[in-house]
Write a protein that holds these residues in place. Structure first.
Motif, PDB file in Angstrom:
ATOM      1  N   GLN A  89      -5.432   6.703  -1.436  1.00 58.41           N
ATOM      2  CA  GLN A  89      -5.007   5.504  -0.723  1.00 58.41           C
ATOM      3  C   GLN A  89      -4.995   4.355  -1.716  1.00 58.41           C
ATOM      4  O   GLN A  89      -6.028   4.022  -2.304  1.00 58.41           O
ATOM      5  CB  GLN A  89      -5.948   5.197   0.434  1.00 58.41           C
ATOM      6  N   THR A  92     -17.326  10.615  -6.019  1.00 58.75           N
ATOM      7  CA  THR A  92     -16.094  10.029  -6.541  1.00 58.75           C
ATOM      8  C   THR A  92     -16.330   9.254  -7.831  1.00 58.75           C
ATOM      9  O   THR A  92     -17.444   8.788  -8.113  1.00 58.75           O
ATOM     10  CB  THR A  92     -15.458   9.088  -5.507  1.00 58.75           C
ATOM     11  N   ALA A 104      -8.694   8.543 -10.579  1.00 54.92           N
ATOM     12  CA  ALA A 104      -9.862   8.803  -9.740  1.00 54.92           C
ATOM     13  C   ALA A 104     -10.081  10.303  -9.626  1.00 54.92           C
ATOM     14  O   ALA A 104      -9.125  11.080  -9.698  1.00 54.92           O
ATOM     15  CB  ALA A 104      -9.686   8.203  -8.345  1.00 54.92           C
ATOM     16  N   SER A 162       0.833  -1.209   0.000  1.00 58.38           N
ATOM     17  CA  SER A 162       0.000   0.000   0.000  1.00 58.38           C
ATOM     18  C   SER A 162       0.862   1.251   0.000  1.00 58.38           C
ATOM     19  O   SER A 162       1.995   1.239   0.508  1.00 58.38           O
ATOM     20  CB  SER A 162      -0.898   0.022   1.239  1.00 58.38           C
ATOM     21  N   ARG A 176      -9.662  -1.098  -5.009  1.00 60.17           N
ATOM     22  CA  ARG A 176      -8.295  -1.112  -4.456  1.00 60.17           C
ATOM     23  C   ARG A 176      -7.847   0.289  -4.032  1.00 60.17           C
ATOM     24  O   ARG A 176      -7.107   0.430  -3.059  1.00 60.17           O
ATOM     25  CB  ARG A 176      -7.311  -1.660  -5.497  1.00 60.17           C
ATOM     26  N   THR A 230      -8.724   4.413  -3.036  1.00 57.12           N
ATOM     27  CA  THR A 230      -9.742   5.288  -2.469  1.00 57.12           C
ATOM     28  C   THR A 230      -9.260   6.728  -2.514  1.00 57.12           C
ATOM     29  O   THR A 230      -8.180   7.036  -2.002  1.00 57.12           O
ATOM     30  CB  THR A 230     -10.063   4.909  -1.017  1.00 57.12           C
ATOM     31  N   LYS A 237     -10.777   0.229  -9.216  1.00 59.14           N
ATOM     32  CA  LYS A 237     -11.966   0.115  -8.357  1.00 59.14           C
ATOM     33  C   LYS A 237     -11.796  -1.002  -7.338  1.00 59.14           C
ATOM     34  O   LYS A 237     -11.353  -2.101  -7.679  1.00 59.14           O
ATOM     35  CB  LYS A 237     -13.205  -0.157  -9.212  1.00 59.14           C
ATOM     36  N   ARG A 263       0.091   5.784   0.188  1.00 57.46           N
ATOM     37  CA  ARG A 263      -0.874   6.874   0.268  1.00 57.46           C
ATOM     38  C   ARG A 263      -0.238   8.124  -0.324  1.00 57.46           C
ATOM     39  O   ARG A 263       0.789   8.590   0.165  1.00 57.46           O
ATOM     40  CB  ARG A 263      -1.291   7.150   1.701  1.00 57.46           C
ATOM     41  N   ASN A 291      -4.205   0.419  -2.239  1.00 56.14           N
ATOM     42  CA  ASN A 291      -4.000  -0.886  -1.612  1.00 56.14           C
ATOM     43  C   ASN A 291      -3.900  -1.969  -2.675  1.00 56.14           C
ATOM     44  O   ASN A 291      -4.286  -1.756  -3.824  1.00 56.14           O
ATOM     45  CB  ASN A 291      -5.158  -1.199  -0.667  1.00 56.14           C
ATOM     46  N   SER A 350      -9.917  10.724  -1.487  1.00 61.85           N
ATOM     47  CA  SER A 350     -10.603  11.537  -0.479  1.00 61.85           C
ATOM     48  C   SER A 350      -9.996  12.929  -0.511  1.00 61.85           C
ATOM     49  O   SER A 350      -8.961  13.148  -1.137  1.00 61.85           O
ATOM     50  CB  SER A 350     -10.474  10.906   0.909  1.00 61.85           C
ATOM     51  N   TYR A 378     -13.942   6.388 -10.349  1.00 63.71           N
ATOM     52  CA  TYR A 378     -12.709   5.610 -10.424  1.00 63.71           C
ATOM     53  C   TYR A 378     -12.570   4.940 -11.796  1.00 63.71           C
ATOM     54  O   TYR A 378     -13.567   4.521 -12.402  1.00 63.71           O
ATOM     55  CB  TYR A 378     -12.699   4.505  -9.358  1.00 63.71           C
TER      56      TYR A 378
END
Length: 121
Positions: A81, A57, A49, A17, A66, A68, A64, A19, A83, A70, A59
């Protein structure tokens, strides 16, 4: 007058992961949509995204479930984020923001300088 500064890229193993963060600064009246795009070697830049000021939101199918997206409107910052990263996620990731610098002018797109994400064992 408006700067977008990304951070958080790097080297990660498959399945890991990361960020990403992107902070907008400068002469900002308001920010509409913000988003992340990426460009792999030899390929065109593609949407990853986006997120509206109201939090809606969107994507790319490839991320999608995996990734995110914000945002913190008080900080003019957007996050991604990521992942379950895959080698095919390797690319330079660019932040984008649709910014209005005065109330009486149209908004326009601004781009960050990009941050490298490499997924490899």
């Amino acid at each position: 007058q408006v700067q977008l500064v990304e951070s958080g890229g790097g080297l990660v193993q498959p399945g890991g992961s990361l960020r990403l963060s992107c902070a907008a600064s400068g002469s900002i009246f308001s920010i509409n949509a913000m988003g992340w795009y990426r460009q792999a070697p030899g390929k065109q830049r593609e949407l990853v995204a986006t997120i509206t000021g109201g939090g809606n939101t969107n994507y790319a199918d490839a991320v999608k479930g995996r990734f995110t997206i914000s945002r913190d409107n008080a900080k003019n910052t957007v996050y991604l984020q990521m992942n379950s990263l895959k080698p095919e996620d390797t690319a330079v990731y660019y932040c984008n923001a649709d910014v209005k610098i005065f109330s009486f002018v149209r908004s326009r797109d601004y781009w960050g300088q990009g941050t490298q994400v490499t997924v490899s064992s």
